[in-house]
Design an enzyme around this catalytic site. Sequence first.
Site, mmCIF file in Angstrom:
data_model
loop_
_atom_site.group_PDB
_atom_site.id
_atom_site.type_symbol
_atom_site.label_atom_id
_atom_site.label_comp_id
_atom_site.label_asym_id
_atom_site.label_seq_id
_atom_site.Cartn_x
_atom_site.Cartn_y
_atom_site.Cartn_z
ATOM 1 N N ARG A 101 0.846 -1.191 0.000
ATOM 2 C CA ARG A 101 0.000 0.000 0.000
ATOM 3 C C ARG A 101 0.887 1.248 0.000
ATOM 4 O O ARG A 101 2.097 1.154 0.128
ATOM 5 C CB ARG A 101 -0.929 -0.009 1.212
ATOM 6 C CG ARG A 101 -0.173 -0.418 2.472
ATOM 7 C CD ARG A 101 -0.630 0.189 3.721
ATOM 8 N NE ARG A 101 -0.529 1.624 3.682
ATOM 9 C CZ ARG A 101 0.624 2.305 3.851
ATOM 10 N NH1 ARG A 101 1.792 1.679 4.070
ATOM 11 N NH2 ARG A 101 0.638 3.614 3.790
ATOM 12 N N GLY A 102 0.203 2.411 -0.100
ATOM 13 C CA GLY A 102 0.965 3.659 -0.192
ATOM 14 C C GLY A 102 1.143 3.988 -1.670
ATOM 15 O O GLY A 102 1.515 3.104 -2.463
ATOM 16 N N ALA A 103 0.861 5.235 -2.032
ATOM 17 C CA ALA A 103 0.787 5.580 -3.452
ATOM 18 C C ALA A 103 2.041 5.197 -4.277
ATOM 19 O O ALA A 103 1.926 4.513 -5.301
ATOM 20 C CB ALA A 103 0.456 7.064 -3.589
ATOM 21 N N ARG A 135 -7.561 -0.396 -6.755
ATOM 22 C CA ARG A 135 -7.702 0.769 -5.861
ATOM 23 C C ARG A 135 -7.738 2.022 -6.737
ATOM 24 O O ARG A 135 -6.818 2.263 -7.531
ATOM 25 C CB ARG A 135 -6.542 0.851 -4.861
ATOM 26 C CG ARG A 135 -6.525 -0.328 -3.893
ATOM 27 C CD ARG A 135 -5.675 -0.043 -2.672
ATOM 28 N NE ARG A 135 -6.337 0.819 -1.730
ATOM 29 C CZ ARG A 135 -5.704 1.413 -0.699
ATOM 30 N NH1 ARG A 135 -4.415 1.233 -0.522
ATOM 31 N NH2 ARG A 135 -6.380 2.181 0.132
ATOM 32 N N GLN A 171 -2.684 2.346 10.028
ATOM 33 C CA GLN A 171 -1.363 2.431 9.387
ATOM 34 C C GLN A 171 -0.377 3.251 10.216
ATOM 35 O O GLN A 171 0.831 3.021 10.175
ATOM 36 C CB GLN A 171 -1.473 3.055 7.983
ATOM 37 C CG GLN A 171 -2.158 2.183 6.948
ATOM 38 C CD GLN A 171 -3.645 2.469 6.860
ATOM 39 O OE1 GLN A 171 -4.273 2.804 7.858
ATOM 40 N NE2 GLN A 171 -4.213 2.313 5.681
ATOM 41 N N ASP A 194 -2.113 10.856 -2.137
ATOM 42 C CA ASP A 194 -2.443 9.814 -3.117
ATOM 43 C C ASP A 194 -2.715 10.400 -4.497
ATOM 44 O O ASP A 194 -2.561 9.724 -5.513
ATOM 45 C CB ASP A 194 -3.645 9.003 -2.640
ATOM 46 C CG ASP A 194 -3.213 8.040 -1.552
ATOM 47 O OD1 ASP A 194 -3.092 8.471 -0.398
ATOM 48 O OD2 ASP A 194 -2.930 6.876 -1.883
ATOM 49 N N ASN A 200 -5.703 12.308 0.370
ATOM 50 C CA ASN A 200 -4.815 11.516 1.225
ATOM 51 C C ASN A 200 -5.687 10.765 2.231
ATOM 52 O O ASN A 200 -6.913 10.935 2.265
ATOM 53 C CB ASN A 200 -3.784 12.405 1.926
ATOM 54 C CG ASN A 200 -2.695 11.588 2.602
ATOM 55 O OD1 ASN A 200 -2.130 10.670 1.994
ATOM 56 N ND2 ASN A 200 -2.406 11.857 3.850
#
Length: 358
Positions: A49-51, A112, A218, A259, A269
């Site tokens: 995960r995480g852009a 996503r 997170q 994001d 975000n």
Amino acid sequence: MTVNILPTIVFNRGAVEIIDQTLLPAEYKILRITAVENLCEAIRSLRVRGAPALGVAGAYGLLLAVEEKWRPHEGWYFDGAEARLETFPAVVTLEAVRRHLEHAGRSIRETRPTAVNLGWAIDRALAICRGPWASPRDMLRALHAEANAVRDEDLDMCAAIGRHGSALLADGDRVLTHCNTGGLATSGLGTALGVVFAAVDSGKKIFVYADETRPLLQGARLTAWECERQGVEVSVLCDGAAASLLSRGGVACVIVGADRIARNGDTANKIGTLSLAIAASRYRVPFYVAAPSSTIDASLADGSAIPIEERPEVEVKTVSGAETAPRSAKAFNPAFDITPGTLVTGFVTEKGVIHPPF
Ligand code: MRU
């Protein structure tokens, strides 16, 4: 002090290997993914995960798609090494490989919707494949190089963001952050948290306040884990305590990731970022967004058209599997919110601290 980089996502011997982030901080486990369907599941369930990391996952997902489909013919071969590329079945046409990649790209992209980096990296890799290649082997060699370039550029961008951002922090500063924007969210040291790590690496002592970041925690699970591992002092707080913390003074700045950023600076975000930005503005605490330029979506004039991922109600109504709300209750669970660009003091990118319009 020397900070070190995590192997968050790598393409190794025909498989995408990730740190399974759903297990942290209890367990550190590398998950070896050998099918596109499993990669899609890993993205949907936030194992990766995480852009920026999602961008790398998209690019590597295309390598995996080739490996998975043609693996049974010759054993694994798609590691970019010339000898392995030579084993690609000669009967397969360029068009067949392109069709397969477009299809895989669509499946991965749909997992996503908010982080622009995922679609951006897939588009970038597919654009290379549409070039005038003489053979599938030439195309695959270029695809492999492009996917690695996405990862390498991300690593470099994190380093540059860290350099520019650390100049904003003074020795002894206390910094509030939200969600996880460290090595686990990128191929490098991170974006917002990367700024902290870069400052620490340059000899400054920085104290991190990490919003726990409900519903999937997170901040508590991942940011606090990364801080501990890099030797940075961290305090976890409930998201609802952030405004109170800011009102008391003593926080030098808020720094978060992104994001997707529209041309006017509106920023998608992790849910809760908007509340933080409003509170920071109310108490006159500088509010920075740290992100690579690949997170800027130049096709959007403002944030109104950014797609916001809605996630399952169960994430809000349970904590670690235990029910925390009556079964009949509904739940509101958007994964992201949009912070108006006017609330952002500056955007820390690999090009420096910049301001909209982008
Ligand atoms: O749902 P997640 O955990 O993928 O959300 C991550 C964030 O919102 C991050 O702040 C953003 O992707 C930037 S990561 C460098």
